[in-house]
Design a protein around this motif. Structure first.
Motif, mmCIF file in Angstrom:
data_model
loop_
_atom_site.group_PDB
_atom_site.id
_atom_site.type_symbol
_atom_site.label_atom_id
_atom_site.label_comp_id
_atom_site.label_asym_id
_atom_site.label_seq_id
_atom_site.Cartn_x
_atom_site.Cartn_y
_atom_site.Cartn_z
ATOM 1 N N THR A 144 0.872 -1.171 0.000
ATOM 2 C CA THR A 144 0.000 0.000 0.000
ATOM 3 C C THR A 144 0.915 1.228 0.000
ATOM 4 N N THR A 145 0.335 2.393 0.045
ATOM 5 C CA THR A 145 1.152 3.608 0.084
ATOM 6 C C THR A 145 1.800 3.806 1.453
ATOM 7 N N ASN A 146 1.363 3.033 2.456
ATOM 8 C CA ASN A 146 1.924 3.169 3.802
ATOM 9 C C ASN A 146 2.729 1.972 4.278
ATOM 10 N N SER A 147 2.578 0.811 3.623
ATOM 11 C CA SER A 147 3.207 -0.406 4.133
ATOM 12 C C SER A 147 3.532 -1.361 2.997
ATOM 13 N N PRO B 294 5.392 2.075 -0.853
ATOM 14 C CA PRO B 294 5.133 2.956 0.291
ATOM 15 C C PRO B 294 5.888 4.275 0.160
ATOM 16 N N LYS B 295 5.255 5.326 0.636
ATOM 17 C CA LYS B 295 5.881 6.646 0.591
ATOM 18 C C LYS B 295 7.165 6.624 1.406
ATOM 19 N N ARG C 60 7.750 -1.355 8.827
ATOM 20 C CA ARG C 60 6.871 -1.683 7.702
ATOM 21 C C ARG C 60 7.490 -2.718 6.766
ATOM 22 N N ASN D 134 -3.785 -0.716 4.896
ATOM 23 C CA ASN D 134 -3.923 0.711 4.666
ATOM 24 C C ASN D 134 -5.359 1.063 5.026
#
Length: 186
Positions: free
Chosen positions: A5-8, A75-76, A174, A181
């Motif tokens: 995801t964009t976070n993990s 992820p960012k 992460r 997310n």
């Protein structure tokens, strides 16, 4: 939670990352140890067989990893601008060193025209055999890129620890546990 995801990172990326790390460390240790073996040592032929088999496995895993990275969210990045640039450059170097190390290993192993047996399941054919001094040149490239890869991987690990203990962000965690997310139920 299999996909990123964009976070993990998802479980697939996490498992591939840690399998690759273990294989790089194991292959380097085995390769270094093989340099000390004598002709009559029982591992003189068995060590290279394992090294080549796992090397080809790592090559396949790296190709899968690059495809997964290309077709999946990333992820960012966290940290300062310097951290983010360093991460991009470091990751690119790790991938480049992985590929050069494995291609040079292939060129060493197939220089005599014989293919590479992978766990005695199948054989990778010798496609390139006509480079002058192929085994020697590829051997030098293989050694120095493998050494650079292990040193860079150690720096990568230290950077992850710096993120965890100094920056106190989730860069390390992460890559240890996949999380959902909140806006995406992968």
């Amino acid at each position: 939670m299999l996909k990123n995801t964009t976070n993990s990172y998802g479980w697939i990326a996490i498992v591939i990352h840690w399998l690759s790390a273990l294989m790089v460390i194991g292959l380097f240790a085995l390769g270094y140890w093989m340099l000390t073996l004598g002709y009559y040592d029982s591992w003189y032929r068995l060590g290279p067989w394992w090294h080549k088999s796992f090397g080809i496995t790592l090559l396949a895993l790296t190709v899968i990893r690059l495809l997964w990275k290309f077709f999946n969210a990333t992820p960012k990045p966290l940290g300062t601008h310097f951290d983010q640039v360093g991460a991009r450059v470091g990751h690119a170097l790790i991938y480049a060193l992985l590929l050069v190390t494995m291609v040079s290993g292939y060129l060493i192993s197939t220089a005599d025209g014989r293919g590479i047996s992978v766990f005695d399941w199948f054989e990778i054919p010798a496609l390139i055999t006509s480079i002058p001094q192929q085994e020697d040149i590829a051997g030098a490239v293989h050694w120095y890129t493998a050494l650079a890869l292990v040193i860079l991987a150690a720096g990568h690990a230290l950077a992850a620890l710096k993120h965890h203990f100094v920056n106190k962000d989730s860069t390390l965690t992460r890559m240890l546990v996949a999380k959902r997310n909140q806006s995406n139920n992968d």
